[in-house]
Design an enzyme around this catalytic site. Structure first.
Site, PDB file in Angstrom:
ATOM      1  N   SER A  50       0.820  -1.210   0.000  1.00  0.00           N
ATOM      2  CA  SER A  50       0.000   0.000   0.000  1.00  0.00           C
ATOM      3  C   SER A  50       0.850   1.254   0.000  1.00  0.00           C
ATOM      4  O   SER A  50       1.927   1.287   0.587  1.00  0.00           O
ATOM      5  CB  SER A  50      -0.908   0.038   1.235  1.00  0.00           C
ATOM      6  OG  SER A  50      -1.635   1.253   1.241  1.00  0.00           O
ATOM      7  N   LYS A  89      -4.674  -6.708   3.448  1.00  0.00           N
ATOM      8  CA  LYS A  89      -4.653  -5.556   2.521  1.00  0.00           C
ATOM      9  C   LYS A  89      -6.077  -5.207   2.084  1.00  0.00           C
ATOM     10  O   LYS A  89      -6.428  -4.032   1.934  1.00  0.00           O
ATOM     11  CB  LYS A  89      -3.766  -5.860   1.304  1.00  0.00           C
ATOM     12  CG  LYS A  89      -3.789  -4.781   0.224  1.00  0.00           C
ATOM     13  CD  LYS A  89      -3.296  -3.451   0.768  1.00  0.00           C
ATOM     14  CE  LYS A  89      -3.075  -2.343  -0.238  1.00  0.00           C
ATOM     15  NZ  LYS A  89      -4.006  -2.089  -1.269  1.00  0.00           N
ATOM     16  N   HIS A 103      -7.582  -3.300   4.827  1.00  0.00           N
ATOM     17  CA  HIS A 103      -6.994  -1.953   4.759  1.00  0.00           C
ATOM     18  C   HIS A 103      -7.777  -1.107   3.759  1.00  0.00           C
ATOM     19  O   HIS A 103      -8.143   0.041   4.021  1.00  0.00           O
ATOM     20  CB  HIS A 103      -5.515  -2.053   4.349  1.00  0.00           C
ATOM     21  CG  HIS A 103      -4.917  -0.748   3.890  1.00  0.00           C
ATOM     22  ND1 HIS A 103      -5.173  -0.224   2.633  1.00  0.00           N
ATOM     23  CD2 HIS A 103      -4.110   0.143   4.505  1.00  0.00           C
ATOM     24  CE1 HIS A 103      -4.547   0.927   2.512  1.00  0.00           C
ATOM     25  NE2 HIS A 103      -3.891   1.177   3.631  1.00  0.00           N
ATOM     26  N   ASN A 104      -8.063  -1.678   2.610  1.00  0.00           N
ATOM     27  CA  ASN A 104      -8.772  -0.916   1.582  1.00  0.00           C
ATOM     28  C   ASN A 104     -10.216  -0.625   1.993  1.00  0.00           C
ATOM     29  O   ASN A 104     -10.719   0.468   1.744  1.00  0.00           O
ATOM     30  CB  ASN A 104      -8.748  -1.663   0.248  1.00  0.00           C
ATOM     31  CG  ASN A 104      -7.436  -1.473  -0.484  1.00  0.00           C
ATOM     32  OD1 ASN A 104      -6.397  -1.302   0.149  1.00  0.00           O
ATOM     33  ND2 ASN A 104      -7.467  -1.526  -1.794  1.00  0.00           N
ATOM     34  N   GLU A 164      -9.997   2.142   4.238  1.00  0.00           N
ATOM     35  CA  GLU A 164      -9.673   3.325   3.406  1.00  0.00           C
ATOM     36  C   GLU A 164     -10.966   3.911   2.810  1.00  0.00           C
ATOM     37  O   GLU A 164     -11.170   5.127   2.840  1.00  0.00           O
ATOM     38  CB  GLU A 164      -8.707   2.876   2.307  1.00  0.00           C
ATOM     39  CG  GLU A 164      -8.391   3.889   1.232  1.00  0.00           C
ATOM     40  CD  GLU A 164      -7.538   3.260   0.119  1.00  0.00           C
ATOM     41  OE1 GLU A 164      -6.514   2.626   0.419  1.00  0.00           O
ATOM     42  OE2 GLU A 164      -7.907   3.397  -1.069  1.00  0.00           O
TER      43      GLU A 164
HETATM   44  C1  6PG Z   1      -3.259   1.462  -1.558  1.00  0.00           C
HETATM   45  C2  6PG Z   1      -4.613   1.638  -2.240  1.00  0.00           C
HETATM   46  C3  6PG Z   1      -4.648   1.063  -3.603  1.00  0.00           C
HETATM   47  C4  6PG Z   1      -5.997   1.200  -4.301  1.00  0.00           C
HETATM   48  C5  6PG Z   1      -6.465   2.591  -4.457  1.00  0.00           C
HETATM   49  C6  6PG Z   1      -7.666   2.790  -5.343  1.00  0.00           C
HETATM   50  O1  6PG Z   1      -3.294   0.911  -0.472  1.00  0.00           O
HETATM   51  O2  6PG Z   1      -2.237   1.890  -2.092  1.00  0.00           O
HETATM   52  O3  6PG Z   1      -5.581   0.976  -1.482  1.00  0.00           O
HETATM   53  O4  6PG Z   1      -4.325  -0.294  -3.480  1.00  0.00           O
HETATM   54  O5  6PG Z   1      -5.867   0.646  -5.545  1.00  0.00           O
HETATM   55  O6  6PG Z   1      -6.780   3.086  -3.211  1.00  0.00           O
HETATM   56  O7  6PG Z   1      -8.737   1.999  -4.980  1.00  0.00           O
HETATM   57  P1  6PG Z   1     -10.171   2.301  -5.599  1.00  0.00           P
HETATM   58  O8  6PG Z   1      -9.995   2.509  -7.079  1.00  0.00           O
HETATM   59  O9  6PG Z   1     -11.027   1.103  -5.333  1.00  0.00           O
HETATM   60  O10 6PG Z   1     -10.647   3.552  -4.946  1.00  0.00           O
END
Ligand code: 6PG
Length: 473
Positions: A129, A183, A186-187, A190
């Site tokens: 990430s 991960k 994590h997303n 996010e």
């Molecule tokens: C990271 C992010 C990455 C992800 C983007 C876009 O940890 O670097 O999570 O892996 O691809 O955040 O995600 P979306 O296109 O679903 O918003």
């Protein structure tokens, strides 16, 4: 035949290129391969004097690596990963380590692990990430796979990962798909963080604040409890002006959110395991609804509501929204951690939740000061059930809950959608309600399906029926 390079990377898109430069800059020699040879040549030519070996065939690439070979695949998640693995298999030898550094679905990682292990190969699904910048300067890395790979990979992973307080933002997460699973969570988190920030923005905007004023608020928040990368970039995004028109760039961006699917994977996993992640669900659904712009435009002309304006004093609102954002964020993390704990038990991954919070402090998109508090909460009580019950978080929630209610109430009153704030608050209130309305729900189930219920005055686990009256329609 095997050469002497320390590491190999397949897939020279921006993330791949940046990871290679990061690894090389830490003193490792790196072989690179891309399906289009011109991309490989161009990349190597643009970085003269570096310990890079450009390879035009996978056979040359594999042959250039020291054994056990350590190679990372950085191609689009899905079929492309399988295609590369298939080509690699005949070229690799026992104990070689194949790392998938993409955003792969953890069940695909488990399938690949089961595919490669009987062949004597070691497969590591590693969440990486931090976007392009993180890849170059230091990402957070979440590697899973066989424990035997950790000792081999550790020097490289620790050298290239972000560092916080002298600690590298990487740890062996667990066997099989555990790394990619973490991960994924994590997303999901996010998504929750981003939606909560957007809701805060919508409320400040509804009170008549300019983008510059809001940028200042986020900047100020970034100096306090909410300090995080996402708050920081929000301040910068709000302050950005369009070169052509001089207007704030955010005012020119169409309100249709994209997504690549990791939030939806998190939703599905939570549903399968009966874990409530209502803040993340609200965040994913808010993106879906935002993308249905045409339908929203039609509905905006036909469905009525109050004017979406807040006639309140800015300073008071900013303080209330701050507390609502912090409290909702805590709920979102509590839910994400609950899901990880549930899966850890089910899969016997033995996830170290405090450790995971600690490696998320740097490099990754959700890096934030308050992650330290999560690590401390698990240090104090490794068997902690719900993060919200840790003394520190209890105190923050108890302190902020009235402001949180006021924010949600004002938003509802003004017809401003705050799905993640309100879902978080509903979770908070449901969790702290000793007696919910589910007694009536059980009555309904027993009424139409003789599905039985427990009684307050009966022993737990004993099931009762009632003779309900007949319904005459
Ligand atoms: C990271 C992010 C990455 C992800 C983007 C876009 O940890 O670097 O999570 O892996 O691809 O955040 O995600 P979306 O296109 O679903 O918003």
């Amino acid at each position: 035949m095997s050469g002497g390079n320390d590491f190999g990377l397949i897939g020279l898109a921006v993330m791949g290129q940046n990871l290679v430069l990061n690894i090389e800059s830490r003193g490792f020699s790196v072989s690179v391969y891309n399906r289009t040879p011109a991309t490989t040549d161009d990349f190597v030519a643009r970085h003269p004097g570096k310990r890079l070996t450009g390879c035009h065939s996978l056979a040359d690439f594999v042959a250039s690596l020291a054994r056990p070979r350590k190679l990372m695949i950085m191609v689009k998640a899905g079929a492309a990963v399988d295609a590369v693995i298939e080509q690699l298999i005949p070229l690799l030898e026992a104990d070689d380590i194949v790392i998938d550094g993409g955003n792969s679905l953890y069940t695909d990682t488990e399938r690949r692990d089961a595919w490669l292990t009987p062949l004597g190969l070691r497969f590591v699904g590693a969440g990486v990430s931090g976007g392009e910048e993180g890849a170059r300067k230091g990402p957070a890395i979440m590697p899973g796979g066989p424990a035997s790979t950790w000792g081999v990979m550790r020097p490289i992973f620790e050298a290239i990962a972000a560092q916080v307080d002298g600690q590298p933002c990487v740890m062996h997460i667990g066997p099989g798909g555990a790394g990619h699973y973490v991960k994924m969570i994590h997303n999901g988190i996010e998504y929750g963080d981003m939606q909560l920030i957007c809701e805060a923005y919508s409320l400040l905007q509804a009170a008549g604040m300019s983008t510059d004023q809001m940028a200042a608020v986020f900047e100020q928040w970034n100096d306090g409890e909410l300090q995080s990368y996402l708050i920081q970039i929000t301040a910068k995004a709000l302050a950005q002006r369009d070169a052509e028109t001089g207007k704030p760039v955010v005012d020119l961006i169409l309100d249709k959110a994209g997504q690549k699917g990791t939030g939806q994977w998190t939703q599905l996993n939570a549903a399968e395991n009966a874990v409530v992640i209502s803040t993340i669900n609200a965040a994913v659904e808010a993106r879906v609804l935002s993308s249905q712009k045409a339908q929203r435009v039609v509905a905006s002309r036909q469905l009525q509501g109050p004017p979406a304006r807040l006639a309140v004093d800015h300073a008071t609102l900013v303080a209330q929204v701050h507390d609502a954002l912090y409290a909702s964020k805590i709920v979102s993390y509590a839910q994400g951690l609950d899901l990880m704990r549930t899966m850890s038990d089910k899969k016997q991954w033995a996830l170290d939740l405090g450790g995971i919070a600690s490696i998320w402090r740097g490099g990754c998109i959700i890096r934030a000061r308050f992650l330290n508090r999560i690590t401390e909460a698990y240090q104090d009580d490794p068997a902690l059930g719900n993060l919200m019950l840790a003394p520190f978080f209890q105190q923050v929630l108890n302190r902020g809950q009235m402001a949180w209610r006021q924010v949600v109430a004002q938003a509802v009153g003004a017809g401003i959608p705050v799905p993640a704030f309100s879902a978080s608050l509903a979770y908070y209130d449901s969790l702290r309600t000793e007696r919910l309305s589910a007694n009536l729900l059980q009555a309904q189930r027993d009424f139409f399906g003789a599905l039985t219920f427990e009684r307050f005055d009966g022993p737990a686990g004993r099931w009762f029926n009632t003779d309900w009256p007949e319904v005459i329609e």
